[in-house]
Structure formats: structure tokens, C-alpha cells
Design a protein around this motif. Structure first.
Motif, PDB file in Angstrom:
ATOM      1  N   ARG A 124      -5.733  -6.131   4.834  1.00  0.00           N
ATOM      2  CA  ARG A 124      -7.076  -5.322   4.787  1.00  0.00           C
ATOM      3  C   ARG A 124      -7.395  -4.782   6.141  1.00  0.00           C
ATOM      4  N   THR A 125      -7.007  -5.593   7.316  1.00  0.00           N
ATOM      5  CA  THR A 125      -7.123  -4.992   8.550  1.00  0.00           C
ATOM      6  C   THR A 125      -6.517  -3.788   8.910  1.00  0.00           C
ATOM      7  N   ALA A 126      -5.209  -3.974   8.343  1.00  0.00           N
ATOM      8  CA  ALA A 126      -4.391  -2.573   8.813  1.00  0.00           C
ATOM      9  C   ALA A 126      -4.764  -1.354   8.184  1.00  0.00           C
ATOM     10  N   ASP A 141      10.678 -17.416  -5.350  1.00  0.00           N
ATOM     11  CA  ASP A 141      10.323 -18.351  -6.167  1.00  0.00           C
ATOM     12  C   ASP A 141       8.518 -18.467  -6.238  1.00  0.00           C
ATOM     13  N   GLY A 142       7.895 -17.388  -5.480  1.00  0.00           N
ATOM     14  CA  GLY A 142       6.489 -16.996  -5.389  1.00  0.00           C
ATOM     15  C   GLY A 142       6.013 -15.735  -5.404  1.00  0.00           C
ATOM     16  N   LEU A 143       6.006 -14.979  -6.284  1.00  0.00           N
ATOM     17  CA  LEU A 143       5.758 -13.379  -6.204  1.00  0.00           C
ATOM     18  C   LEU A 143       4.299 -13.284  -5.537  1.00  0.00           C
ATOM     19  N   ALA A 144       4.314 -12.281  -4.615  1.00  0.00           N
ATOM     20  CA  ALA A 144       3.095 -12.113  -4.043  1.00  0.00           C
ATOM     21  C   ALA A 144       2.056 -11.572  -4.760  1.00  0.00           C
ATOM     22  N   ALA A 145       0.747 -11.888  -5.041  1.00  0.00           N
ATOM     23  CA  ALA A 145      -0.427 -11.639  -5.750  1.00  0.00           C
ATOM     24  C   ALA A 145      -1.252 -10.733  -4.755  1.00  0.00           C
ATOM     25  N   LEU A 146      -1.426  -9.255  -5.064  1.00  0.00           N
ATOM     26  CA  LEU A 146      -2.001  -8.347  -4.343  1.00  0.00           C
ATOM     27  C   LEU A 146      -3.498  -8.183  -4.611  1.00  0.00           C
ATOM     28  N   GLU A 147      -4.368  -8.106  -3.678  1.00  0.00           N
ATOM     29  CA  GLU A 147      -5.713  -7.621  -4.044  1.00  0.00           C
ATOM     30  C   GLU A 147      -5.718  -5.871  -4.078  1.00  0.00           C
ATOM     31  N   PHE A 151      -6.015  -2.175  -1.076  1.00  0.00           N
ATOM     32  CA  PHE A 151      -5.184  -0.802  -0.965  1.00  0.00           C
ATOM     33  C   PHE A 151      -5.605   0.461  -1.198  1.00  0.00           C
ATOM     34  N   VAL A 152      -7.327   0.465  -1.299  1.00  0.00           N
ATOM     35  CA  VAL A 152      -7.897   1.880  -1.432  1.00  0.00           C
ATOM     36  C   VAL A 152      -7.811   2.247   0.058  1.00  0.00           C
ATOM     37  N   SER A 153      -7.056   3.521   0.303  1.00  0.00           N
ATOM     38  CA  SER A 153      -6.975   4.119   1.386  1.00  0.00           C
ATOM     39  C   SER A 153      -6.498   5.657   1.147  1.00  0.00           C
ATOM     40  N   ARG A 154      -7.243   6.490   2.027  1.00  0.00           N
ATOM     41  CA  ARG A 154      -6.745   7.903   1.815  1.00  0.00           C
ATOM     42  C   ARG A 154      -5.763   8.316   3.134  1.00  0.00           C
ATOM     43  N   HIS A 155      -5.280   7.246   3.742  1.00  0.00           N
ATOM     44  CA  HIS A 155      -4.295   7.396   4.968  1.00  0.00           C
ATOM     45  C   HIS A 155      -2.942   6.802   4.330  1.00  0.00           C
TER      46      HIS A 155
END
Length: 530
Positions: A124-126, A141-147, A151-155
Motif C-alpha cells: 500500500r505504501t509503495a 505452502d502458503g499462497l499470498a492473499a492479495l488486497e 493495487f488501484v493505481s494509475r502508475h
């Protein structure tokens, strides 16, 4: 007047004091120094502040923040002890006006240095700092769960994900709320969403991604596509009108109910240090491409065969194994074939169509429009085992490949008297380079004997200037192909053959290895139980 003291005499063997050499590295422009910093981990970059006044604040505006820790293998004594605290402090003390151009990190650390919530916070900071590139690596053994909201970004321009879960919400955000997204690279991901639809996407790579729920891809401006060994189902495609280069590598075994990815066994996660150079879209042809069961299953360890078969088994990737066809043409006299063009041996048809992975057409779904969507490409790779279902199904209505200049086809196109190969050649009038990968089943008793009758099997590729065939040393089909090309005006001077080891000998050795492995396994089990 003050008296000047005489110069000190050097002692014997003492060298004269040298002038300190200038710090040429610090004399470089800030932009170049920041680029150098981008190739190092974040904690290494921060430590440059002690080098000199010139370096004191440079780290705070370095464009890349690399927070990747190798799982279970910390980078010696250089990694900060309280890693999560270090990362939070890093973002807090960075130059607020300097964007985080690139963020590389893991979803969490297996040793507890940071957790998934920390990683989400750093993403989020990046994104708030106008990140253009995000590279996130999960764990097997533990897939990343993404928010998805993060990732809402125009950049955001490049997104690379490994061992991550992509649901409908995330795919919708990436498709509609990231208008600058041009490149998406997915490896070993679980894709539970139903559609990737983006008008900005230009390059898409999906390597060994799980798609049991089905996936449709709509990308009218996509230029480069790479889909390697999808699991569960193959994606379907719509509107890829701008495609220039495509690579499709399929393995029917990945679509079966009992599929298990043995290629990951005992291996570290290969996506930790992915190459970011421009060559990733030119992979070695067929690299990582298994025919049927994974190769690893047939290579038991702990056993060395007493018989040395030498170079007749294994292949060498050097120029010595590549021949002009005229150099090996005399190896085959054409005996054993009748005028009809079929083998006169009783078992000629036993393996004429190769060996697939045991999946029937009714069990395999997806992959719709996979060939038609690539009809505008100038470079195309379609690799699969013999008996492959999806490509065979989609080829029933072959489009015209008027722009195609370079074509690579695998074993799946060799069956049925090369009918599929001929169909491609008939639909590709401007073809210049053709690469063929012939792959016999490892357990055949001898080379495949399949005759080809060239009469009435014509194609016109007036611009074809090179045909390169990769095959095993005992595969006689190369001579039948040469005959076919020659009958259609392609001179033997344009045909090259790269020979690998003997399929027959390699099959014998494999069966010996398996037998010895079984004896060792059951012997250990017997003595262990006793």
C-alpha cells in the motif's frame, strides 16, 4: 623566523606516502548511483550512508526497494534482526518526494521476520509512492492473499506475482483500475477469477498457473503472450488482434485429476531472483517442457549404472550435434517402406501417433480460440506432446497466418502423416524459419517407422530459408520430412538437423534405473521392517 624542520627520512623498505586516490564512484551523477543501488537489497543500500557525506542521503531516494528474504536462508549476518521494524522505518525515512519506482518483496517470512499484514502494508505504501513495478513472491505452502484495493493505481505498469491467489475482485481491479498496466507476469499462481480484460496490457506471461475454474483473456493490445503448462484448464482467448509473438506450451498430464507437480520437489523457489533483462521473451525453445509424466519421476537418485552408454544417450547442446541434412542423408536408405507410404512392419502404427498423458478429449476443457487468437503473430511456438487434445481440437479450423515469419512446432504436429504440420505450412505463405521438435516416447523399442507419401501433399512457402529439426539419433522421421520438403521445392541445403541421444538406449537405461530403484526401495523397506 620559524625554522622549517627537515623532511623525515624514510626507513629502509618503507614506501613513499602515496597521494590518496580520488573517489571516482562518488563523482558519478546521482541518477547513476541510484541505479547501482537498485541492484542491492534494501538493507545493503541503507548502509551506504556511512561511506561519505556524498552518500549520506542517497539511499533515501533509491528507486528500488528490495525486501526479499530467501526462505529459511537469511543473507548471512547482513539482514537486520528486527526486519519488520527496519522496513517500516525505511519507508518512514525515505525522501517523501522520491517515488518508489520498484518494490520487490515476499508475502511473509517463514522464519517470522515479518508477516503477511506487514507485506500488505508495504505494498500500500509503495502504491501511494507511485510505484511502477511490484514484484511479490508468495510461498509454495502458503499462497499470498492479495488486497485488491491495494493495487488501484494509475502508475502501476508492471506486476509480477509468484505463488499468489488471484480472485475475481483482484482481476477486476487490475483490469479496470490500473489504466497503465502493460506487463503481467504470473508464475505458479492460483487464478480463481474468470477473466483478465485489459486494453492497456501488452505482455502477459502465465507459467504453471492453476486455472481449474476456467479463465478467459481479452486483451486487444497484447503484443507478447507466453502460456506455459497451465494446470486444470487452459485459458481461452478473445480479441488478441495486436499479437506479435506467442508461446503456448501444453501438457495434457497437467489437466488430469491426479496431476502432481513433481518439478517443485526439493527445489527452492526459483522466482526469488528472476532475471529482469529483455531476454525473458526469448526462452530456450522447449525449456522446462516435459512430455507426459515429469522427467524427474524417471530419474531416481542414488544409483549409477555400471554400463556407460556415452553420448548415444544424453544430448550435448553444442554445435557439434547440428548437421546439414546432406551430411546424414546417407544414414537412411528407405528400405522397409511400401509404395503407399506406410511402414511394412507389423507394429508400425503402434506408436505412429506417439503417447499422450492419458487424458481423453471429454476430460479437457478450456483453450478455446487458442490458435485463432494468434493468427496475426509474426513469431509462434506451439509445443506439446503427441496426442495433445486442445491444439488438435482448435486446429480443425486453421486460420491464415499471413504475418507469420518464424514457427516452432512440437511432437503433437507430427502425427497422421504430418497432416497438422502440412496444414500450418499451407496457411503460412510468408514463413521464413521453421523449427520442429520431434520427441519419441521414452519406452519405444526402436525408432518410429512412418512413411510419408509426398504426392498430393503440397504447400507453397516461397520465402522459407531455414528448416531446423531437433530429434533423437534414431528417429527416421527426419528423412521423411526431408523428402517432404524437397518435394515442395525446399532444397536440402536449407535443412539442418540437431541430433540428441538415442531414444532406444535412453529407454533401456531408464527401465534399468527404475528396476534398480524399485529393488533398492523394497529392499530397504524389507530390511527396515525386519
Amino acid at each position: 623566523m620559524r625554522r622549517r624542520s627537515p623532511p623525515r627520512r624514510r626507513r629502509a623498505g618503507e614506501e613513499e606516502d602515496a597521494h590518496p586516490s580520488p573517489d571516482r564512484l562518488s563523482a558519478l551523477p546521482d541518477a547513476l548511483l541510484r541505479r547501482v543501488m537498485s541492484s542491492h537489497k534494501a538493507w545493503e543500500v541503507v548502509r551506504t550512508c556511512v561511506l561519505s557525506r556524498r552518500w549520506r542521503h542517497l539511499w533515501a531516494s533509491a528507486p528500488c526497494v528490495d525486501l526479499r528474504l530467501r526462505p529459511g536462508c537469511p543473507d548471512g549476518d547482513t539482514t537486520p534482526e528486527e526486519f519488520a521494524r527496519f522496513a517500516r522505518s525505511l519507508f518512514r525515512r525515505r525522501d517523501a518526494s522520491a517515488p518508489v519506482d520498484t518494490l520487490r518483496l515476499r508475502s511473509s517470512d517463514v522464519d517470522g521476520a515479518f508477516d503477511e499484514d506487514d507485506a500488505k502494508s508495504w505494498i500500500r505504501t509503495a502504491v501511494k509512492r507511485r510505484a511502477r513495478v511490484i514484484h511479490l513472491i508468495g510461498h509454495r505452502d502458503g499462497l499470498a492473499a492479495l488486497e485488491h484495493a491495494a493495487f488501484v493505481s494509475r502508475h502501476l505498469r508492471i506486476l509480477k506475482l509468484s505463488y499468489a491467489r488471484l480472485d475475481d475482485n483482484l482481476l477486476t481491479q487490475l483490469s479496470s483500475r490500473c489504466p497503465s498496466l502493460e506487463e503481467m507476469d504470473l508464475k505458479d499462481c492460483l487464478i480463481s477469477g474468470s477473466e483478465i480484460s485489459s486494453s492497456s496490457l501488452k505482455t502477459l506471461a502465465m507459467v504453471k498457473c492453476n486455472m481449474f475454474w476456467g479463465l478467459t483473456i481479452t486483451a486487444p493490445n497484447l503484443v507478447l503472450l507466453r502460456c506455459v503448462k497451465p494446470i486444470g484448464q487452459a485459458p481461452s482467448f478473445n480479441n488478441l488482434g495486436s499479437i506479435v509473438a506467442g508461446t503456448i506450451i501444453l501438457d495434457d498430464y497437467c489437466f488430469s485429476d491426479d496431476f502432481e507437480d513433481f518439478s517443485k520437489d526439493g527445489l527452492d523457489e526459483t522466482t526469488d531472483d528472476d532475471s529482469d533483462d529483455g531476454n525473458k521473451w526469448r526462452p530456450k525453445t522447449g525449456a522446462g517442457y516435459g512430455f507426459g509424466l515429469p522427467q524427474k519421476r524417471h530419474r531416481p537418485s542414488g544409483y549409477k549404472d555400471a554400463i556407460d552408454y556415452g553420448s548415444d544417450i544424453e544430448s550435448d547442446d553444442n554445435q557439434a550435434n547440428t548437421y546439414e541434412y546432406s551430411e546424414i542423408a546417407s544414414d537412411f536408405d528407405g528400405s522397409g517402406y511400401n509404395d503407399v507410404g506406410h511402414s511394412s512392419t507389423k507394429d508400425g502404427n503402434l506408436w505412429a501417433h506417439g503417447e499422450n498423458s492419458g487424458c481423453s478429449d471429454s476430460k479437457i476443457s478450456g483453450g478455446h480460440n487458442i490458435i485463432h487468437s494468434l493468427s496475426n503473430a509474426t513469431s509462434l511456438e506451439l509445443l506439446a506432446d503427441a496426442g495433445e487434445v486442445i491444439l488438435t481440437r482448435e486446429l480443425k479450423s486453421c486460420p491464415s497466418f499471413s504475418n507469420l515469419k518464424t514457427l516452432c512446432l512440437g511432437e503433437w504436429s507430427m502425427a497422421a502423416d504430418f497432416d497438422r504440420l502440412l496444414l500450418f505450412l499451407q496457411c503460412s505463405p510468408n514463413l521464413e524459419k521453421l523449427f520442429l521438435e520431434l520427441k519419441l516416447s521414452f519406452n519405444v523399442r526402436k525408432a518410429m517407422e512412418l512413411g510419408v507419401k509426398p504426392n498430393g501433399r503440397s504447400f507453397a512457402c516461397k520465402h522459407l530459408r531455414m528448416v531446423k529439426i531437433k530429434c533423437s539419433k534414431d528417429d527416421v522421421r527426419v528423412h521423411k520430412l526431408a523428402r517432404l520438403f524437397k518435394a515442395n521445392g525446399v532444397s536440402v541445403e536449407k535443412i539442418f538437423v540437431r541430433r540428441t541421444g538415442s531414444t532406444y538406449l535412453r529407454g533401456k537405461k531408464t527401465m534399468k534405473d527404475l528396476a534398480r530403484h524399485e529393488l533398492e526401495f523394497w529392499g530397504d523397506k524389507f530390511w527396515g521392517d525386519g
